[in-house]
Design an enzyme around this catalytic site. Structure first.
Site, short mmCIF file in Angstrom:
data_model
loop_
_atom_site.label_atom_id
_atom_site.label_comp_id
_atom_site.label_asym_id
_atom_site.label_seq_id
_atom_site.Cartn_x
_atom_site.Cartn_y
_atom_site.Cartn_z
N CYS A 68 1.15 -1.00 0.04
CA CYS A 68 -0.39 -0.22 0.19
C CYS A 68 0.59 1.00 -0.63
O CYS A 68 2.15 1.04 -0.01
CB CYS A 68 -1.09 0.17 1.32
SG CYS A 68 -2.11 -1.57 1.34
N GLY A 69 -0.08 2.22 -0.43
CA GLY A 69 1.08 3.93 -0.30
C GLY A 69 0.36 4.10 1.26
O GLY A 69 -1.43 4.13 1.30
#
Length: 394
Positions: free
Chosen positions: A15-16
């Site tokens: 994820c970011g």
């Protein structure tokens, strides 16, 4: 023949996530805009459906924008709350009868805690930016305004927590019902839109009075659950990048040892089970953090209890610090990653990694570009940014 540690069939994207905070406590709409820009720059770290417009989940967790919320209350109810009030961001069932049941559950349980309900505000949204898959499962999104009924801040926060847990248990059969946040310190905006469309969908985010000192943001790449509006991050305290590989054991231990958790602040029998036994690992971790904080633990100790560093074999560690980790290890098994976490309780902003360090983050402290001065030191070290990668905003 493959050599080394890399194997394509075992590769997982991640994820970011990130956090932006003004270290001197100045609120601004610019900080919020920068967080959205940063989130958009990490679109590649999230999943995208075949319709090209439905995201895997993205969102913001911000410090409660009191100025904006007071004006919103005035417009909705004809009066503003006092200095101490809470707002709940709630996903309700699209069916009006079920939505009414959700509202009633929240009102009943919060009122039982001695709190007062000002009213409900429909959150203005523009769903034209959503893809068909996101539209198919779009909940009703409303805000409930709550005032303390004479309670002090600490009691108010605990009453919100206990009342919310009761309401969640009442509505356990309604999978659309979810309280994204219910706090006097924080507010969450999230969903299955693409990051660039977050301020398009949530019109509130474009209001210049929507100001914050802290913004936690997250772009999701699901590895263990199907995308849902409720599972978009951030959760009520944290945003998590990675997987909690020990989550089933952690969940089981929370049940097995749940009866040993004691605090004079919370009637523990009213808030069990302590963590979600289904859904995402990040959600369960957030549940446990929330329970520890409601029970009176500081946010820093709670995170080191949940995700300690690799302290056992560090011979040069300070003796008092070693004793701290040793003592904590007797009370809870580590929630082991790989994990990178950014979090806020509306007062503090923090970042943590698991002992393996396999979900690293970059951080930088910069001057506030809005301040024009020849004294570089006066505004040095104003804004801290932590993110999954460097260069998330100019």
């Amino acid at each position: 023949m493959m050599t080394g540690l890399y194997h394509p069939d075992e590769f997982r994207d991640n994820c970011g996530f990130g956090l932006i905070a003004h270290m001197k406590g100045e609120t601004s709409h610019k900080l919020l805009q920068t967080a959205i820009e940063s989130l958009t720059c990490m679109t590649h770290r999230g999943g995208i459906a075949a319709d090209g417009k439905t995201g895997d989940g993205c969102g913001l967790l911000i410090q409660s924008p009191d100025t904006f919320l007071k004006k919103a209350a005035k417009a909705a109810f004809g009066k503003e709350p006092g200095d101490l009030f809470a707002v709940g961001q709630v996903f309700l069932n699209p069916d009006e009868a079920k939505a009414a049941a959700g509202r009633a559950a929240i009102e009943k349980r919060l009122t039982e805690q001695g709190l007062e309900i000002m009213g409900w505000r429909e959150v203005p949204v523009d769903d034209s930016c959503l893809g068909p898959m996101a539209l198919d499962c779009l909940p009703r999104i409303e805000q409930v305004f709550v005032v303390p009924g004479g309670k002090a801040e600490k009691e108010f926060a605990i009453s919100l927590f206990v009342g919310r847990r009761h309401a969640e248990r009442d509505m356990v059969d309604d999978s659309e019902f979810y309280i994204c946040s219910l706090s006097h310190r924080t507010l969450a905006y999230k969903g299955l839109m693409m990051p660039e469309n977050l301020p398009v969908f949530y019109k509130d985010l474009n209001d210049s009075r929507m100001e914050s000192t802290i913004c936690v943001f997250h772009q999701r790449f699901s590895t263990n659950t199907w995308p849902q509006w409720r599972l978009a991050q951030p959760f009520r305290y944290l945003a998590h990048n990675g997987e909690i590989n020990t989550v089933q054991g952690n969940r089981n231990w929370s049940v097995a040892r749940g009866h040993k958790f004691e605090t004079p602040l919370i009637p523990m029998e009213d808030v069990r089970p302590l963590v979600s036994m289904t859904g995402s690992d990040s959600n369960s971790l957030d549940n446990m953090l929330e329970t520890l904080l409601a029970g009176g633990m500081s946010i820093f100790r709670a995170m080191r209890l949940l995700i300690p560093p690799a302290w056992q074999n560090v011979d040069t560690m300070d003796a008092d610090l070693r004793a701290f980790y040793e003592f904590n290890s007797m009370h809870m098994e580590s929630w082991d990653g790989p994990a990178g976490i950014v979090l806020t309780d509306g007062r503090y902003a923090a970042c943590s990694m698991d002992r393996n360090g396999l979900r690293p983050a970059r951080w930088v402290i910069t001057r506030d570009a809005n301040k024009q001065t020849d004294d570089a030191e006066e505004y040095a070290g104003c804004v801290i940014t932590i993110a999954s990668e460097i260069g998330v905003y100019a």
